[in-house]
Design a protein around this motif. Structure first.
Motif, short mmCIF file in Angstrom:
data_model
loop_
_atom_site.label_atom_id
_atom_site.label_comp_id
_atom_site.label_asym_id
_atom_site.label_seq_id
_atom_site.Cartn_x
_atom_site.Cartn_y
_atom_site.Cartn_z
N SER A 159 0.85 -1.20 0.00
CA SER A 159 0.00 0.00 0.00
C SER A 159 0.88 1.25 0.00
O SER A 159 2.08 1.18 0.30
N LYS A 160 0.27 2.38 -0.33
CA LYS A 160 0.99 3.65 -0.33
C LYS A 160 1.54 3.95 1.06
O LYS A 160 2.67 4.41 1.20
N GLU A 161 0.74 3.67 2.09
CA GLU A 161 1.16 3.94 3.47
C GLU A 161 2.35 3.06 3.86
O GLU A 161 3.28 3.52 4.51
N GLU A 162 2.30 1.78 3.47
CA GLU A 162 3.42 0.87 3.78
C GLU A 162 4.68 1.31 3.06
O GLU A 162 5.77 1.27 3.63
N LEU A 163 4.55 1.73 1.81
CA LEU A 163 5.70 2.20 1.05
C LEU A 163 6.28 3.45 1.70
O LEU A 163 7.50 3.56 1.86
N LEU A 164 5.43 4.38 2.10
CA LEU A 164 5.91 5.60 2.75
C LEU A 164 6.66 5.26 4.03
O LEU A 164 7.72 5.83 4.30
N LYS A 165 6.14 4.32 4.80
CA LYS A 165 6.80 3.92 6.05
C LYS A 165 8.18 3.33 5.75
O LYS A 165 9.16 3.65 6.43
N LYS A 179 5.52 7.57 -7.19
CA LYS A 179 5.21 8.80 -7.93
C LYS A 179 3.99 9.51 -7.33
O LYS A 179 3.95 10.73 -7.26
N HIS A 180 3.01 8.74 -6.85
CA HIS A 180 1.85 9.33 -6.18
C HIS A 180 2.26 10.01 -4.88
O HIS A 180 1.78 11.11 -4.57
N LEU A 181 3.15 9.37 -4.13
CA LEU A 181 3.63 9.97 -2.88
C LEU A 181 4.35 11.30 -3.18
O LEU A 181 4.23 12.25 -2.42
N GLU A 182 5.07 11.33 -4.31
CA GLU A 182 5.74 12.57 -4.69
C GLU A 182 4.72 13.66 -5.06
O GLU A 182 4.85 14.80 -4.64
N LEU A 183 3.70 13.28 -5.82
CA LEU A 183 2.67 14.25 -6.19
C LEU A 183 1.94 14.80 -4.96
O LEU A 183 1.52 15.95 -4.96
N GLU A 184 1.81 13.96 -3.92
CA GLU A 184 1.17 14.40 -2.69
C GLU A 184 2.10 15.23 -1.81
O GLU A 184 1.69 15.71 -0.75
N VAL A 213 10.38 13.36 -2.14
CA VAL A 213 10.94 13.81 -3.41
C VAL A 213 11.60 12.58 -4.01
O VAL A 213 12.50 11.99 -3.41
N LEU A 214 11.13 12.17 -5.16
CA LEU A 214 11.65 10.98 -5.84
C LEU A 214 12.79 11.41 -6.74
O LEU A 214 12.58 12.07 -7.76
N LEU A 215 14.01 11.08 -6.34
CA LEU A 215 15.19 11.50 -7.09
C LEU A 215 15.50 10.55 -8.24
O LEU A 215 15.94 10.97 -9.30
N GLU A 216 15.28 9.27 -8.00
CA GLU A 216 15.66 8.26 -8.99
C GLU A 216 14.89 6.98 -8.70
O GLU A 216 14.61 6.68 -7.54
N TYR A 217 14.56 6.22 -9.73
CA TYR A 217 13.94 4.92 -9.53
C TYR A 217 14.40 3.98 -10.63
O TYR A 217 14.78 4.42 -11.72
#
Length: 72
Positions: free
Chosen positions: A8-14, A42-47, A51-55
């Motif tokens: 989930s987005k929350e798990e990824l953020l954690k 990318k959604h976490l960055e939009l929110e 800051v997504l530097l590289e993937y």
């Protein structure tokens, strides 16, 4: 039958917050799942949460690498 839950987005953020800005997720089971993890980042960055530097989606072994930093 696939029993594994998607990240989930929350798990990824954690996981991102608990990393040093370099996160490698090797639990992805397919290219499509890896692309979903990147889309979540990318959604976490939009929110404005990261800051997504590289993937990168590594094919062998299958894993997603994220380089991030906290937003200013």
């Amino acid at each position: 039958m696939k029993t594994k839950e998607r990240l989930s987005k929350e798990e990824l953020l954690k996981q991102i917050q608990n990393s040093d800005g370099n996160l490698r997720i090797s639990s992805v089971s397919s290219t499509e799942e890896g692309e979903e993890v990147i889309a979540l980042a990318k959604h976490l960055e939009l929110e404005g949460k990261i800051v997504l530097l590289e993937y990168c989606l590594d094919k062998k072994p299958l894993a997603v690498s994220l380089k991030t930093k906290n937003p200013d």
